[in-house]
Design a protein around this motif. Sequence first.
Motif, short mmCIF file in Angstrom:
data_model
loop_
_atom_site.label_atom_id
_atom_site.label_comp_id
_atom_site.label_asym_id
_atom_site.label_seq_id
_atom_site.Cartn_x
_atom_site.Cartn_y
_atom_site.Cartn_z
N GLY A 4 -0.83 9.52 -11.02
CA GLY A 4 -1.81 7.98 -11.45
C GLY A 4 -2.01 6.54 -10.10
N GLU A 5 -2.05 7.92 -8.60
CA GLU A 5 -2.19 7.08 -6.78
C GLU A 5 -3.74 6.09 -7.20
OE1 GLU A 5 0.36 5.40 -5.33
OE2 GLU A 5 2.22 6.00 -6.28
N PRO A 6 -3.54 5.40 -7.20
CA PRO A 6 -5.09 4.91 -6.69
C PRO A 6 -6.14 6.07 -5.81
CG PRO A 6 -4.01 3.52 -5.35
CD PRO A 6 -3.28 3.70 -6.50
N THR A 7 -6.64 6.98 -6.82
CA THR A 7 -7.02 8.26 -5.30
C THR A 7 -8.98 7.61 -5.03
OG1 THR A 7 -7.68 8.89 -7.24
CG2 THR A 7 -5.73 10.08 -6.44
N VAL A 65 -4.25 -2.11 -9.02
CA VAL A 65 -4.27 -1.12 -7.88
C VAL A 65 -3.21 -0.18 -8.38
CG1 VAL A 65 -6.20 0.95 -6.59
CG2 VAL A 65 -6.49 -2.04 -7.87
N ASP A 66 -2.55 -0.69 -7.97
CA ASP A 66 -1.06 0.07 -7.29
C ASP A 66 0.32 -0.08 -7.86
OD1 ASP A 66 0.08 2.18 -5.97
OD2 ASP A 66 -0.86 1.53 -3.33
N MET A 67 0.73 0.35 -8.75
CA MET A 67 -0.26 0.96 -9.46
C MET A 67 0.05 0.93 -10.60
SD MET A 67 1.31 4.60 -9.25
CE MET A 67 0.83 5.38 -11.11
N LYS A 68 0.04 -0.42 -11.88
CA LYS A 68 0.89 -0.80 -12.96
C LYS A 68 -0.88 -1.27 -13.53
CE LYS A 68 4.47 -4.66 -11.69
NZ LYS A 68 4.55 -5.30 -10.89
N GLY A 103 4.67 7.61 -12.08
CA GLY A 103 3.83 6.97 -10.89
C GLY A 103 5.26 6.20 -10.70
N HIS A 104 5.20 4.77 -10.34
CA HIS A 104 5.40 3.98 -9.55
C HIS A 104 6.01 2.27 -9.93
CE1 HIS A 104 3.50 1.71 -6.31
NE2 HIS A 104 3.03 3.77 -6.42
N VAL A 105 5.94 1.37 -11.28
CA VAL A 105 6.39 -0.01 -10.98
C VAL A 105 6.18 -0.40 -9.67
CG1 VAL A 105 6.34 0.71 -13.27
CG2 VAL A 105 8.74 0.20 -12.57
N ASP A 125 11.11 2.73 -6.54
CA ASP A 125 10.84 2.86 -5.23
C ASP A 125 10.09 4.61 -4.52
OD1 ASP A 125 12.28 2.86 -2.94
OD2 ASP A 125 13.28 4.67 -2.95
N GLU A 126 8.52 3.48 -5.01
CA GLU A 126 7.81 4.14 -4.07
C GLU A 126 7.31 3.63 -2.65
OE1 GLU A 126 3.55 6.29 -3.42
OE2 GLU A 126 4.65 3.98 -3.95
N GLU A 127 7.19 2.55 -3.28
CA GLU A 127 6.98 1.32 -2.33
C GLU A 127 7.33 1.77 -0.84
OE1 GLU A 127 3.46 1.14 -1.82
OE2 GLU A 127 2.24 0.98 -3.53
N GLY A 128 8.62 1.49 -1.26
CA GLY A 128 10.43 1.37 0.23
C GLY A 128 10.46 3.15 0.59
ZN LIG Z 1 0.76 3.26 -5.22
#
Ligand SMILES: [Zn+2]
Length: 380
Positions: free
Chosen positions: A165-168, A106-109, A71-73, A136-139
């Motif tokens: 764990g992305e919001p699916t 939600v995305d995604m803490k 996941g990403h923070v 660095d997922e959103e970038g």
């Molecule tokens: Zn995400």
Amino acid sequence: MSVVDLAERLIGCESVTPARGPVFDALQAVLESAGFEVHRFVAGDPPEGPVENLFAIRRGAPGSKHFAFAGHVDVVPPGGGWTSPPFAAERRSEPGGDLLYGRGAVDMKGAVAAMVAAVETVPGEAGTISFVITGDEEGPAVHGTRALISLMRERGEIPDLCLVGEPTSVDRLGDMMKIGRRGSVNIFLEVEGTQGHVAYPHLADNPIPRLVAMLAELDALVLDEGTDWFQPSNLEITDLEVGNPAHNVIPERAKARISIRFNDLHSGASLSERVGEIAMRHGGTALPIVSGEPFLTPPGAFSTIVADAVEAETGIRPEASTSGGTSDARFLKELCPVIEFGLVNATMHKADEAVAVEDLKTLTRIYRRIALAALTGAQA
Ligand SMILES: [Zn+2]
């Protein structure tokens, strides 16, 4: 630590992409107290970096299975229109139940908190569990999960299965998981001509008709009819630019851009080559930028583990989808089979992003079941 407390703590650490520092400190502290060995490292230079990443592992007995949560923070910028501060989690009682507000809920803490809370109750002897967490997922995602994968390869810690764990989920928690994602390539097209006076076209060479013919041919392509798991690949013309301010001048250059979302019948390279040939035939050039290859974990043992866990906790069986944009699963698929499952995505990237407190608790139980089944269950 309870999933809600941890989600609140993570949301409270401002971490607009690329994330560094406090949000990782908070995660490291709780992972270490759950018995994990934590490795943090910073990668990359401006403008894409520096980016912080975290790999944490708790080893089971030698030879035991290895299950990874990814996941990403980092979060997208909050933007305007919030009714509470985006980086101070606020819990509000609402008719449908309590909601937790904050950027990243939600995305995604929220999902990262659920993963950690889930493994706190998984016994150490069940097997090896790891966390693959990027800032660095959103970038640009250049120095994030890809750098983590290199680290894991160097250390020889390759998971057997990985859950992102992305919001699916769409309408309610559990209604959708992603077993694949389409790939994506953007291609910059250009045709060069010779500038001149419109009244003397024989002295000029207008690039626009050639670009228009090229685009017509590209637009008419049928890339495929779709597969059992993917919708048909799609090519969209996304930009067309000549920028000619004069009514009596034939311009010297015309440009366009296309974007292709493609299934696993293609690769970024095969499509780039095909478009390149068409561009060349019309006297133009094509510069491709592949932003992700497709991935597919065909329905089987792993998707059954996820679906069983979701059904046991929610009463519904998730649809196995390959819709939506790219995710870091496009990189993780190099290591092992990957599936994505997480919270309801209705408010992601919006103002007043919020998660149902009850969903956080349910997701924690789902993740616990998935980890246990993946470590102890059938071969996936
Ligand atoms: Zn995400």
